[in-house]
Design an enzyme around this catalytic site. Sequence first.
Site, PDB file in Angstrom:
ATOM      1  N   PRO A  56       0.853  -1.202   0.000  1.00  0.00           N
ATOM      2  CA  PRO A  56       0.000   0.000   0.000  1.00  0.00           C
ATOM      3  C   PRO A  56       0.884   1.247   0.000  1.00  0.00           C
ATOM      4  O   PRO A  56       1.694   1.438   0.906  1.00  0.00           O
ATOM      5  CB  PRO A  56      -0.803  -0.132   1.303  1.00  0.00           C
ATOM      6  CG  PRO A  56       0.006  -1.042   2.173  1.00  0.00           C
ATOM      7  CD  PRO A  56       0.757  -1.960   1.259  1.00  0.00           C
ATOM      8  N   LEU A  57       0.761   2.067  -1.014  1.00  0.00           N
ATOM      9  CA  LEU A  57       1.650   3.206  -1.217  1.00  0.00           C
ATOM     10  C   LEU A  57       0.846   4.499  -1.198  1.00  0.00           C
ATOM     11  O   LEU A  57      -0.037   4.705  -2.034  1.00  0.00           O
ATOM     12  CB  LEU A  57       2.388   3.070  -2.555  1.00  0.00           C
ATOM     13  CG  LEU A  57       3.223   1.792  -2.701  1.00  0.00           C
ATOM     14  CD1 LEU A  57       3.584   1.548  -4.155  1.00  0.00           C
ATOM     15  CD2 LEU A  57       4.473   1.871  -1.850  1.00  0.00           C
ATOM     16  N   THR A  58       1.140   5.356  -0.258  1.00  0.00           N
ATOM     17  CA  THR A  58       0.396   6.610  -0.135  1.00  0.00           C
ATOM     18  C   THR A  58       0.598   7.475  -1.368  1.00  0.00           C
ATOM     19  O   THR A  58       1.714   7.621  -1.866  1.00  0.00           O
ATOM     20  CB  THR A  58       0.862   7.372   1.128  1.00  0.00           C
ATOM     21  OG1 THR A  58       0.700   6.523   2.257  1.00  0.00           O
ATOM     22  CG2 THR A  58       0.057   8.633   1.315  1.00  0.00           C
ATOM     23  N   GLN A 104      -5.873  -1.018   3.664  1.00  0.00           N
ATOM     24  CA  GLN A 104      -5.067  -0.715   4.843  1.00  0.00           C
ATOM     25  C   GLN A 104      -5.673   0.470   5.579  1.00  0.00           C
ATOM     26  O   GLN A 104      -5.983   1.500   4.977  1.00  0.00           O
ATOM     27  CB  GLN A 104      -3.619  -0.387   4.467  1.00  0.00           C
ATOM     28  CG  GLN A 104      -2.720  -0.220   5.692  1.00  0.00           C
ATOM     29  CD  GLN A 104      -1.295   0.130   5.331  1.00  0.00           C
ATOM     30  OE1 GLN A 104      -0.996   1.259   4.985  1.00  0.00           O
ATOM     31  NE2 GLN A 104      -0.392  -0.854   5.420  1.00  0.00           N
ATOM     32  N   CYS A 118       3.577   3.358  10.203  1.00  0.00           N
ATOM     33  CA  CYS A 118       3.721   4.632   9.489  1.00  0.00           C
ATOM     34  C   CYS A 118       4.568   5.597  10.312  1.00  0.00           C
ATOM     35  O   CYS A 118       4.269   5.852  11.481  1.00  0.00           O
ATOM     36  CB  CYS A 118       2.349   5.235   9.209  1.00  0.00           C
ATOM     37  SG  CYS A 118       2.432   6.829   8.339  1.00  0.00           S
ATOM     38  N   HIS A 146       8.688  -4.218   8.074  1.00  0.00           N
ATOM     39  CA  HIS A 146       9.581  -3.321   7.336  1.00  0.00           C
ATOM     40  C   HIS A 146      10.890  -3.242   8.114  1.00  0.00           C
ATOM     41  O   HIS A 146      10.892  -2.900   9.287  1.00  0.00           O
ATOM     42  CB  HIS A 146       8.930  -1.938   7.211  1.00  0.00           C
ATOM     43  CG  HIS A 146       9.732  -0.973   6.392  1.00  0.00           C
ATOM     44  ND1 HIS A 146       9.273   0.271   6.059  1.00  0.00           N
ATOM     45  CD2 HIS A 146      10.959  -1.073   5.830  1.00  0.00           C
ATOM     46  CE1 HIS A 146      10.182   0.903   5.344  1.00  0.00           C
ATOM     47  NE2 HIS A 146      11.210   0.104   5.188  1.00  0.00           N
ATOM     48  N   GLY A 190      11.489  -4.190   2.291  1.00  0.00           N
ATOM     49  CA  GLY A 190      12.598  -3.259   2.331  1.00  0.00           C
ATOM     50  C   GLY A 190      13.664  -3.520   1.286  1.00  0.00           C
ATOM     51  O   GLY A 190      14.270  -4.588   1.260  1.00  0.00           O
ATOM     52  N   ASP A 191      13.887  -2.540   0.391  1.00  0.00           N
ATOM     53  CA  ASP A 191      15.021  -2.513  -0.544  1.00  0.00           C
ATOM     54  C   ASP A 191      15.001  -3.630  -1.579  1.00  0.00           C
ATOM     55  O   ASP A 191      16.066  -4.033  -2.067  1.00  0.00           O
ATOM     56  CB  ASP A 191      16.348  -2.582   0.227  1.00  0.00           C
ATOM     57  CG  ASP A 191      16.521  -1.440   1.208  1.00  0.00           C
ATOM     58  OD1 ASP A 191      15.869  -0.394   1.010  1.00  0.00           O
ATOM     59  OD2 ASP A 191      17.285  -1.587   2.175  1.00  0.00           O
TER      60      ASP A 191
END
Length: 690
Positions: free
Chosen positions: A343-345, A397, A428, A497, A531-532
């Site tokens: 989920p990307l804001t 989410q 967050c 994360h 992550g990454d």
Amino acid sequence: METALAEAPLPSPGGGEEALQPPIAPVHRSPEDLVAKAIAPVKPEFLLPPPLLRPHQSSTTCGGGSSNAKSHGESEIRISAVVKEKKSKRQLKRERRKEQKSALHICPVVAKTKNINACKYHGNCRFSHDLDAFLAQKPEDLEGNCPFLNVEEVCPYGIACRFSGSHKDGASETLNSKKKSSEINGLSKDVQKLLWKNKISFPRADAQLKLLGLLGKKNSKTIQDQEEGCPAVVANGSQTLETDNGGDVGYEVRDSVENLPATCMEENCSDDASGYDNIKTFKKAKNQDNVKSSSAPEGCVARTGSKDILMANFCAPETDSSFKLNAREKKIIDFRGKLYLAPLTTVGNLPFRRVCKVLGADITCGEMAMCTNLLQGQASEWALLRRHSSEDLFGIQICGAYPDTIAHTVDLIDRECVVDFIDINMGCPIDIVVNKGAGSCLLTKPMRMKGIIQATYGTVDTPLTVKVRTGYFEGKNRIDSIISDVSQWGASAITIHGRTRQQRYSKLADWDYIYQCARKAPDTLHVLGNGDIFSYTDWNRHISDCPEISTCMIARGALIKPWLFTEIKEQRHWDISSNERLNMLKDFVHFGLEHWGSDTKGVETTRHFLLEWLSYTHRYIPVGLLDVIPQRLNWRPPSYFGRDDLETLMASESAADWIWISEMLLGKVPAGFTFAPKHKSNAYDRAENG
């Protein structure tokens, strides 16, 4: 949608006809040295001279180097900080209403029918009915076909559509039937009005909160009255509506009626006006089950009809939405091996998710939505829950600070939306979220985490997942100590994360700690790493190093190169061409016009989110330009040019160049248009970060 590109020439790779100072022999470093310093090892033949050797370089380029913004002529737009006059809410509302009455905003009914008498409000309509004035100021139509030609019988925007020239007379005669809408999970106006007036109750959530001892005093009295069959509290000889909008932040939104089922309480509203069952039906079902609401039986749950209607119109396999699983038969989602788009804001909107689905994503999740805003009926927040028919495994989410707020939210979402799982954000790092006690703040309050997960688990049958960071402060990881408890509380999956809240997005993700948590987790809990991840080799390494990890969530890597999903599935480094990347942008524009609309407002909304996405995609360095592959997410790119002019333009760090790309797809920007990216990660060493 076929869209013609602008005929303006692309900037030359070297930055135009600028006069350069005599070059200084560059210091050549080996690719190994560059990688050690986190500098992308671009092949020497594609490197540009250092910025200091180019005195005439445009001042609008940020970081120098890969474009010549001044060659754009009229397309050049500088980002300027303009101090705006502070206005009161009343003044802003008055100006907004005045603007709506102007020729810029034609009445939607008039625009669709071209008949000024078609609007039922006539002179009381808040929009303009002056067709001639609207057509006189309307911008030129864009090239290409209307995105609604194959979806609707008649374009819903009529003459306001920026592709109205492609509309055909008698279109309804050429189509045999109107196709069903491909999006669901919209909030109905009736339910929204009830939320505005605090006239929706949450019996299942309150029953679970009471069972856990997490219900406020007023709501505890309410449950008791409901069990006794009292429709409302009688105080001083009259029926009263009680609210609790003050005091503790955790009680920002309360039931204004005394916890009756989600039923329209308006005197003049019909029983089925909002799709809710009426009170008599609720009582009858309750009496038939002969159980108390404290145990949350199925007969005591007031269901909305809107969810069933949405499901019937959804372009997906038909399911019996009336069938309800009990608490021991909850649906189980197997995340193992599936490609999960995080989920990307802002950028993780529905059109972007559609692009990722085409490129191979298996699981998608909506942008983070704040519970308090959802309970207040904010349309912009409910829009984050929209789902497209191509999203066959879709979750939402939500983010909140207190068990009652989140339990009420999931109770409402379960009635109104069709989702496969619900994810609670507990990681967050944004200040405005943390300062309200939500997001990463919950990492310091494990007992509140427990209350939130248990209350949510007992309220709905939808699978529950949580997303966390390793901890709040650097060096003080704590998820490993509660990983077993998370499963016992009711979560079916946890995404970790690999950074703390203090680190934000700086430093590399700590995958060794993610492995440690995964090995401690019980078999019933899916552990997802995050992550990454920026190549299929990253994916393979994490899955092979720790088989206990079910899958990896892909976030920024998908923003920069959404074809990462294709690379993972095909196990290759895709040296994608600039034209292939442009076609992805065209798909996004087409999906955006379908989602946000094809009128001027929809076009500019699509442009805005396209620019937000371009603020990430320029970080990608083509495979063919690198001495060492694959690219790492933390590499800083030097100034370089591409193999063709379009590839050079896409590598530009200048917002003016991003705007120029948007003009290729959506026409000229309006006068006075400016853009600055929304996402700017806060510095790691800020005081409030610890």
